[in-house]
Design a protein around this motif. Structure first.
Motif, mmCIF file in Angstrom:
data_model
loop_
_atom_site.group_PDB
_atom_site.id
_atom_site.type_symbol
_atom_site.label_atom_id
_atom_site.label_comp_id
_atom_site.label_asym_id
_atom_site.label_seq_id
_atom_site.Cartn_x
_atom_site.Cartn_y
_atom_site.Cartn_z
ATOM 1 N N PRO A 59 0.811 -1.228 0.000
ATOM 2 C CA PRO A 59 0.000 0.000 0.000
ATOM 3 C C PRO A 59 0.841 1.273 0.000
ATOM 4 O O PRO A 59 0.441 2.292 -0.575
ATOM 5 C CB PRO A 59 -0.828 -0.115 1.288
ATOM 6 C CG PRO A 59 -0.858 -1.576 1.585
ATOM 7 C CD PRO A 59 0.471 -2.093 1.147
ATOM 8 N N PHE A 60 2.028 1.212 0.628
ATOM 9 C CA PHE A 60 2.876 2.403 0.701
ATOM 10 C C PHE A 60 3.584 2.678 -0.623
ATOM 11 O O PHE A 60 4.041 3.799 -0.867
ATOM 12 C CB PHE A 60 3.907 2.237 1.823
ATOM 13 C CG PHE A 60 3.293 2.061 3.186
ATOM 14 C CD1 PHE A 60 2.806 3.154 3.899
ATOM 15 C CD2 PHE A 60 3.170 0.800 3.745
ATOM 16 C CE1 PHE A 60 2.225 2.995 5.146
ATOM 17 C CE2 PHE A 60 2.592 0.626 5.000
ATOM 18 C CZ PHE A 60 2.116 1.724 5.693
ATOM 19 N N LEU A 61 3.693 1.650 -1.480
ATOM 20 C CA LEU A 61 4.343 1.814 -2.775
ATOM 21 C C LEU A 61 3.353 2.160 -3.891
ATOM 22 O O LEU A 61 3.758 2.521 -4.995
ATOM 23 C CB LEU A 61 5.099 0.533 -3.152
ATOM 24 C CG LEU A 61 6.304 0.184 -2.276
ATOM 25 C CD1 LEU A 61 6.901 -1.154 -2.708
ATOM 26 C CD2 LEU A 61 7.367 1.277 -2.358
ATOM 27 N N LEU A 62 2.067 2.078 -3.586
ATOM 28 C CA LEU A 62 1.059 2.358 -4.618
ATOM 29 C C LEU A 62 1.151 3.769 -5.215
ATOM 30 O O LEU A 62 0.848 3.953 -6.396
ATOM 31 C CB LEU A 62 -0.348 2.125 -4.061
ATOM 32 C CG LEU A 62 -0.830 0.675 -4.059
ATOM 33 C CD1 LEU A 62 -2.213 0.574 -3.435
ATOM 34 C CD2 LEU A 62 -0.850 0.114 -5.481
ATOM 35 N N PRO A 63 1.551 4.807 -4.421
ATOM 36 C CA PRO A 63 1.697 6.137 -5.039
ATOM 37 C C PRO A 63 2.668 6.165 -6.219
ATOM 38 O O PRO A 63 2.608 7.082 -7.043
ATOM 39 C CB PRO A 63 2.199 7.013 -3.881
ATOM 40 C CG PRO A 63 1.638 6.351 -2.657
ATOM 41 C CD PRO A 63 1.703 4.883 -2.949
#
Length: 343
Positions: A59-63
């Motif tokens: 989720p933290f790499l989705l950006p």
């Protein structure tokens, strides 16, 4: 040019002349939404696998999907093959089409094509001029211009398109519409002609070369006849522009017609047009308001919306259609013309 050298089935109609170079760039025929979403969602997953990270990091790499999204559009617009690659273009130098007067654009010379967005922005700024007839030059656009995404378009996407799509407030729509349509009726009359019909014309006979006014009259007649307009019916035109359809329908079909626009100039022009058509102000009128403020009662027998729904936006489109349904009589008809909505 023949069908073999154009890649298209050419027609010898008096109504429509075949373009000299009917080239077609990469479009939705070569674009894959599945590939796009696969790359956007798969990119962060690849990093997790490559660096042997826990899936909790996903989720933290989705950006990272945003720059991947931009990169995909840039590369696909730059390198995707054209849909129609059989056209034999002249192969002339860019200098034979346009005159570049700004040294910062000097790299676009010989056969190095200029991105179309850079061309028209700099043309409007007076940094580029045309070497010859504008129509002939633009008909040959694939010979000297590319259609790749530029930084200007990415900036527009981030700073305007995304906020407008997410918000689309009444105030926002009001500012956009009035900035666009209230810049002067004389400006629009220069290319719309006396009918002031903004939404296309209709060719009635492929073997006849009709004027702009004739094609616009054909359009007005077609809409009214397809809608089976009858005397005494209530008609609503959402996004009525300069009110020509409202005046035409009231005069020729006897309907009680109401037009809605956010443009102040359009409101005044449309009400004057109704008078010019000899229609009583009790039978037809143009109102300046947001479409969301249209009263739900009394209901209408016929509702038209010709290329206004683009202003509604994707997020509010379903709500808009539900509003139209609520404003229609049970046996009412709705005519929607829309140019800018992907599946």
């Amino acid at each position: 040019m023949t069908s073999e050298t154009s890649g298209l089935k050419l027609k010898n109609w008096a109504a429509i002349k075949n373009p000299p170079y009917p080239a077609e760039g990469a479009g939705n025929q070569t674009f894959s939404s599945y590939t796009l979403f696969g790359i956007v969602l798969g990119g962060p997953l690849f990093l997790i696998i490559y660096f042997r990270l826990s899936l909790l990091f996903y989720p933290f790499l989705l950006p990272l999907g945003l720059p991947i999204f931009a990169g995909y559009f840039y590369l696909s617009s730059k390198y995707s093959a054209p849909y129609n690659n059989k056209v034999q273009l002249p192969g002339r130098k860019i200098e034979e089409y346009i005159i570049i007067q700004d040294s910062s654009l000097a790299i676009y010379s010989n056969r190095n094509k200029i991105p179309m967005e850079l061309f028209f922005e700099n043309y409007f700024d007076g940094k580029i001029d045309l070497r010859g007839d504008a129509l002939e030059i633009l008909e040959s656009r694939h010979d000297w211009a590319s259609f790749e995404f530029t930084m200007g378009q990415f900036k527009f996407f981030l700073t305007q398109w995304i906020p407008e799509t997410l918000v689309h407030s009444k105030k926002q729509d009001e500012e956009q519409v009035r900035d666009h349509y209230d810049r002067g009726d004389d400006f629009y009359a220069a290319f719309l002609g006396p009918r002031m019909v903004y939404t296309s014309g209709i060719i009635s006979d492929q073997n006849k070369c009709e004027t702009l006014e004739e094609m616009q009259d054909n359009k007005l007649k077609l809409v009214c006849e397809r809608m089976r307009m009858k005397e005494g019916e209530r008609h609503l035109d959402i996004g009525c522009g300069w009110g020509t359809l409202v005046a035409y329908a009231a005069k020729h079909y006897g309907v009680d017609s109401t037009g809605i626009t956010l443009g102040r100039n359009q409101t005044q022009f449309g009400n004057n047009r109704i008078k010019e058509f000899g229609v009583d102000g009790q039978q037809a009128r143009i109102k300046c308001m947001d479409y969301r403020d249209i009263p739900r009662s009394p209901k209408y027998h016929k509702i038209t919306c010709l290329e206004m729904a683009e202003h509604v936006g994707v997020r509010l489109f379903t709500t808009f259609l539900e509003q139209v349904r609520d404003m229609l009589e049970d046996d009412g008809l709705f005519f929607l013309q829309i140019a800018g909505l992907r599946r």
